[in-house]
Design an enzyme around this catalytic site. Structure first.
Site, mmCIF file in Angstrom:
data_model
loop_
_atom_site.group_PDB
_atom_site.id
_atom_site.type_symbol
_atom_site.label_atom_id
_atom_site.label_comp_id
_atom_site.label_asym_id
_atom_site.label_seq_id
_atom_site.Cartn_x
_atom_site.Cartn_y
_atom_site.Cartn_z
ATOM 1 N N GLY A 98 -5.040 39.576 -57.787
ATOM 2 C CA GLY A 98 -5.708 38.266 -57.652
ATOM 3 C C GLY A 98 -7.200 38.403 -57.474
ATOM 4 O O GLY A 98 -7.739 39.507 -57.343
ATOM 5 N N ARG A 179 -20.861 34.810 -62.903
ATOM 6 C CA ARG A 179 -20.335 35.129 -64.228
ATOM 7 C C ARG A 179 -19.959 33.851 -64.968
ATOM 8 O O ARG A 179 -19.608 32.841 -64.349
ATOM 9 C CB ARG A 179 -19.066 35.983 -64.104
ATOM 10 C CG ARG A 179 -19.256 37.223 -63.295
ATOM 11 C CD ARG A 179 -18.168 38.230 -63.572
ATOM 12 N NE ARG A 179 -16.882 37.902 -62.987
ATOM 13 C CZ ARG A 179 -15.892 38.786 -62.897
ATOM 14 N NH1 ARG A 179 -16.057 40.023 -63.352
ATOM 15 N NH2 ARG A 179 -14.742 38.456 -62.353
ATOM 16 N N ASP A 259 -5.111 44.023 -65.422
ATOM 17 C CA ASP A 259 -5.792 42.906 -64.745
ATOM 18 C C ASP A 259 -7.260 42.831 -65.148
ATOM 19 O O ASP A 259 -7.951 41.879 -64.785
ATOM 20 C CB ASP A 259 -5.660 43.032 -63.220
ATOM 21 C CG ASP A 259 -6.106 44.379 -62.709
ATOM 22 O OD1 ASP A 259 -5.490 45.395 -63.089
ATOM 23 O OD2 ASP A 259 -7.085 44.444 -61.936
#
Ligand code: AMP
Ligand code: MG
Length: 494
Positions: A98, A179, A259
């Site tokens: 996560g 970002r 991920d």
């Protein structure tokens, strides 16, 4: 009573936020505010991207934006959240991961804004939720370097810093990178719901991705009209193209865990990455990667392996294993084709023409045999192509052993008719960058920034945003790596 607001940017029209990810509902993310950082300052900003996003013109002079993009004050209308995903790390199922230090603010003009390093989240596990200045500058510069190179990537709007201490191997200081991407959804998001047998959520997520990012996958007659197979095929193609771009520019990602794989085929999560200096195909840029799993020349296979994980995760929706495998198998045509086209462009061929396989194979063997500087070789070859003058030793000088390269240059010359050389050289100069973010360049900018001199970050950004231009005043940034560059150790620590 003040008549004029001195902080003009705060009075500019507020961003009109969308929150399609937050709207997926519970189970996908947790709402939370960033944790403030004391006395933030600007480290670097990307004016071009700010303009593209419709930010007020003076956002980078505004205290309001400085505080907001450090996570100290909420941006009006944003709904900050951290999302849950899982993944395979170094080939092993790692379970739930996560956003441990990334906070998604929402989307504006179809672009999501995310703060990385803005404090702990429910997914931080044992991490502190922070990012250090060093790694934040690397991510900021590399995102924009990749964009400048025409390689699909998440973008970076700015970095802010604070003198707050962050403990890594040594004590460092904190920073936040803002970002930007159409989506930060990773293969790992799908793996998460699939692994936990949450097939309703898996479908919700896939439908969201298709609706928002891959609308052509719905209603297409391809792939048996199954939108989930079409999605897998589309991601496979984009990933193949992205990795072909990496391989032909000498980019080593360093930590291609599932991920860290974007569902959009964007380069994401800049950590221990490196642009090759000398061409060493087996180069491992991540000092924590003891097995060399993510060596430069293994990246295409790893991408394929990761796509299999995605295929596996989508299987409950796809239902037919054979279709999933067929979609994944397209990697084996897309990737070599993309490589041959990229190399074709590097050799100055017409748009879309593929480089002769033997010519490339011979060249890569020669480059590897002496670990010749990858970027400098291609750039010199581009200039050499204009005249193809045997007296011009710029390319030959890169090799100790001349016979091999002389023979290769002869074979290469055959590609371009005399009257087409100028055109070929022009194409090559637009395909073979003069500037890449070498480790030592990043390191020098970081050292300066650690002393509060942010000029080198700004200079590097400017050059890397147009890496095919000459920028004669920055010639030194196009030089060979100095000897000390070999001693820079880049690990997962960030
Ligand atoms: P990475 O190797 O950077 O892709 O990170 C792997 C996982 O660790 C992701 O879920 C990150 O969010 C999490 N992570 C990395 N560094 C930190 C940190 N300093 N604090 C909290 N979570 C982190
Ligand atoms: Mg990551």
């Amino acid at each position: 009573m003040p008549i004029f607001d001195t902080d003009i940017a705060t009075t500019a029209p507020a961003i009109s936020w969308q929150h399609s990810f937050a709207d997926l509902g519970e189970g996908f993310s947790v709402p939370l505010q960033a944790t403030p950082l004391a006395a933030p300052y600007w480290v670097g900003h990307n004016a071009e991207l700010g303009a593209q996003m419709g930010l007020p013109v003076d956002w980078m002079q505004s205290d309001h934006w400085l505080q907001a993009l450090t996570g100290n004050t909420p941006l009006e209308g944003s709904r900050p959240l951290a999302s849950v995903y899982s993944g395979h790390q170094f080939g092993v199922w790692a379970g739930q991961l996560g956003d441990g230090r990334a906070i998604l603010l929402g989307e504006a003009n179809g672009l999501e804004l995310q703060l990385k390093g803005a404090g702990p989240t429910p997914f931080s596990r044992r991490g502190d939720g922070r990012a250090v200045l060093r790694s934040s500058i690397r991510e900021f510069l590399c995102s924009e370097a990749m964009q400048g190179l025409g390689i699909r990537t998440t973008r970076a709007l700015c970095v802010t810093g604070s003198d707050a201490a962050v403990r890594r191997e040594t004590l460092e200081t904190a920073a936040v990178v803002t970002r930007v991407a159409p989506s930060f959804i990773r293969f790992g998001h799908f793996e998460h719901f699939s692994h936990n047998d949450q097939h309703d959520q898996l479908k919700t997520l896939a439908d969201h991705v298709i609706e928002r990012l891959y609308p052509d996958c719905r209603g297409s007659a391809h792939w048996g009209a199954n939108p989930y197979v079409a999605l897998l095929a589309a991601v496979t193609e984009r990933t193949a193209q992205m990795v072909a771009q990496w391989q032909t520019v000498g980019f080593c990602h360093g930590v291609m865990n599932t991920d860290n794989m974007s569902i959009l085929g964007l380069t994401v999560d800049y950590g221990p990455f490196q642009f090759l200096d000398g061409y060493q195909p087996g180069h491992v840029c991540n000092h924590s990667d003891h097995q060399g799993r993510y060596a430069f020349n293994k990246q295409p296979n790893v991408a394929y392996w990761n796509l299999y994980c995605l295929g596996q995760a989508l299987l409950p929706l796809i239902e037919e294993q054979d279709s999933a495998i067929a979609a994944l198998e397209t990697f084996k045509t897309h990737f070599p084709q993309a490589m041959a086209q990229r190399f074709g462009a590097k050799l100055g061929l017409n748009d879309g023409d593929q480089a002769p396989a033997a010519l490339i194979e011979d060249l890569l063997t020669l480059l590897a045999s002496e670990a010749v500087d990858f970027t400098i070789f291609w750039r010199r070859l581009s200039h050499w192509t204009r005249l193809q003058d045997p007296a011009d030793a710029s390319v030959r000088d890169l090799f100790m052993e001349r016979a091999g390269i002389d023979a290769w240059l002869l074979a290469f010359s055959d590609l371009h008719l005399t009257d087409k050389r100028d055109l070929a050289a022009q194409r090559m100069l637009a395909s073979n960058p003069k500037y890449v973010l070498r480790n030592h360049l990043g390191e020098l900018a970081i050292r300066a920034a650690q002393q509060k001199d942010f000029g080198p970050v700004a200079d590097l950004l400017q050059v890397l945003q147009s890496p095919f231009d000459e920028h004669p005043q920055h010639q030194a940034l196009a030089d060979f790596a100095p000897d000390w560059a070999g001693g820079i150790e880049i690990s997962c620590s960030s």
